[in-house]
Design a protein around this motif. Structure first.
Motif, short mmCIF file in Angstrom:
data_model
loop_
_atom_site.label_atom_id
_atom_site.label_comp_id
_atom_site.label_asym_id
_atom_site.label_seq_id
_atom_site.Cartn_x
_atom_site.Cartn_y
_atom_site.Cartn_z
N ALA A 100 0.83 -1.20 0.00
CA ALA A 100 0.00 0.00 0.00
C ALA A 100 0.87 1.26 0.00
O ALA A 100 0.56 2.25 -0.68
N PHE A 101 1.95 1.22 0.75
CA PHE A 101 2.88 2.35 0.80
C PHE A 101 3.49 2.59 -0.58
O PHE A 101 3.56 3.73 -1.06
N ASN A 367 -10.37 -6.25 3.89
CA ASN A 367 -10.39 -5.24 4.94
C ASN A 367 -8.98 -4.80 5.30
O ASN A 367 -8.73 -3.61 5.53
N MET A 368 -8.05 -5.75 5.36
CA MET A 368 -6.66 -5.42 5.67
C MET A 368 -6.08 -4.49 4.61
O MET A 368 -5.44 -3.47 4.93
N GLU A 374 -5.94 3.19 3.44
CA GLU A 374 -6.48 4.38 4.10
C GLU A 374 -5.48 4.97 5.09
O GLU A 374 -5.35 6.19 5.22
N TYR A 375 -4.77 4.10 5.79
CA TYR A 375 -3.78 4.57 6.76
C TYR A 375 -2.65 5.30 6.05
O TYR A 375 -2.24 6.41 6.46
N VAL A 379 -1.57 9.31 6.50
CA VAL A 379 -0.21 9.71 6.89
C VAL A 379 0.43 10.55 5.79
O VAL A 379 1.16 11.51 6.08
N THR A 380 0.15 10.22 4.54
CA THR A 380 0.69 11.01 3.44
C THR A 380 0.20 12.44 3.49
O THR A 380 0.98 13.39 3.28
N LYS A 381 -1.07 12.62 3.76
CA LYS A 381 -1.61 13.99 3.87
C LYS A 381 -0.94 14.74 5.01
O LYS A 381 -0.67 15.94 4.90
#
Length: 433
Positions: A100-101, A367-368, A374-375, A379-381
């Motif tokens: 995701a990162f 869900n994971m 979303e996390y 954090v990016t924002k």
């Protein structure tokens, strides 16, 4: 017959002409892909020797392929680390977060928020799973595709993003290329853009740890192309001569930018076979099998802690994406390769294993993945508030002269003052000094 210059062709010379071999990949853009030439053994068939064995007694392991996860998604054989379900779920979570990162940072580069990024898609197990087999304070000397180690060790994502954006929150003050992280607190040595320099550094650190009678070992990661660098061979020599407590991880992802592994010697033999000539323990491992990656690294770590010597591990994997955001792999390899790669995807394989043993399901996986995405987005924002590329939110201009000397030498002090004067003249009151 009179002497003649070396290499000159002479009349009547019946010696055969020499020919130069230039390695060539099997598939180019537009070619159909067939990996049937690869020898992929069944999971569980490779023997697991004692960690303190003589390297000569495990020679065949440098040519085989250590695998744990079978086609039935179950764990097989003596290399099964027998991890509990909670550890496996945590491992899967770190891999999902890493992916995701990567997706978010890749998108940010394409949006002009940073100049550069490198994804590790398809290689997550070689960093996440392998590093989970180490102690938290073992020193790691990574290459530039091991972001999963920092994520697994709990390094704050916002610090990673600040470094990628080179903004005012960047602890490295914008002095490193994006993705070249550093964290002493997480025993994560500074990434360098110079290939293979981390390998002798890791060996030297391990030698120092042994000389002090410490209990910490070192591990380093390098791409298969970088094994052609002299630094890598120096590292192997020092590691074996001084019996350094170190693990040399070679991530063979088949491609070094546009050059395939054959240019580093991959046509002739395996990269794990490099160990044999140096008297090192050598393991060749399925790099897309999270359990095999963990088991091999744990074996090597236990060997190092027992003062039995260093280990060279080849993680046989595939670089699913481009080398970096500056690369377009469609120009040098077939688009089918990613889908035809016979060892699959490491995240999918670990997920399927957890489902097969009744400890996971597709809904929880969705869900994971969503929670991770979303996390990372949130954090990016938060990090973007510290600045992005070209927005001027960075460390003060004067800091470029700091942190090298305890006291600034007179000539640098003069340069600093001159640079600041010129900047004030050019941008009066407009830029942070």
């Amino acid at each position: 017959m009179a002497d003649r210059p070396a290499g000159a062709a002479g009349e009547g010379d019946n010696r055969p002409k020499l020919s130069l071999h230039v390695p060539e990949p099997k598939f180019r853009p537009g070619d159909a892909v067939d990996f049937s030439h690869l020898q992929i053994p069944e999971a569980g068939v490779q023997p697991r020797p004692d960690e303190t064995c003589d390297p000569k007694d495990m020679r065949d392991l440098a040519f085989g392929l250590v695998r744990v996860l079978g086609e039935d998604n179950k764990a097989h054989g003596p290399w099964d680390p027998k991890l509990d379900p909670e550890t496996l779920r945590r491992m899967l979570g770190h891999m999902a977060m890493t992916r995701a990162f990567d997706e978010r940072m890749f998108r940010g580069q394409r949006q002009g928020k940073t100049s550069f990024y490198m994804k590790c898609t398809g290689e997550e197990a070689t960093s996440v799973s392998a590093s989970m087999a180490l102690a938290a304070d073992d020193m790691v000397f990574p290459s530039y595709r091991q972001q999963g180690i920092l994520i697994q060790r709990g390094y704050p994502l916002i610090e990673m993003i600040n470094q990628i954006y080179s903004n005012k929150g960047d602890k490295l003050k914008g002095r490193q290329l994006p993705i070249m992280y550093s964290s002493r607190e997480h025993s994560f040595f500074t990434i360098s853009g110079n290939l293979a320099t981390q390998t002798p550094q890791a060996v030297g650190w391990a030698m120092a740890s042994a000389a002090k009678g410490d209990s910490r070992i070192a591990a380093t990661w390098v791409g298969e192309g970088s094994t052609a660098e002299g630094d890598f061979h120096s590292a192997c020599l020092f590691a074996t001569v001084y019996n350094a407590p170190v693990i040399l991880n070679v991530v063979n992802n088949q491609w070094a930018i546009s050059s395939f592994s054959g240019f580093a010697g991959g046509e002739r033999t395996t990269f794990a076979a490099r160990a044999i000539g140096y008297g090192l323990a050598g393991l060749r491992v399925d790099g897309n099998d999270a359990l095999a990656c963990y088991a091999a690294e744990k074996w090597a770590a236990d060997r190092a802690r027992a003062n039995a010597g260093p280990t060279l591990i080849e993680f046989f994997t595939y670089r699913a994406e481009g080398h970096s955001t500056s690369d377009d792999p469609s120009g040098y390899r077939s688009a089918q390769e990613r889908n035809e790669w016979p060892l699959g995807d490491p995240v999918t394989r670990l997920k399927d294993h957890l489902i097969a043993i009744g400890e996971w399901d597709e809904e929880r996986q969705q869900n994971m993945d969503l929670e991770a995405a979303e996390y990372v987005k949130a954090v990016t924002k938060e990090a973007e508030a510290n600045g992005i590329l070209g927005h001027g939110l960075h460390h003060p201009f004067r800091t470029m002269f700091e942190d090298v000397f305890e006291e600034l030498p007179w000539h640098l002090k003069e340069q600093s003052e001159q640079a600041i004067r010129e900047r004030e003249t050019k941008f009066p009151g407009g830029l942070k000094l």
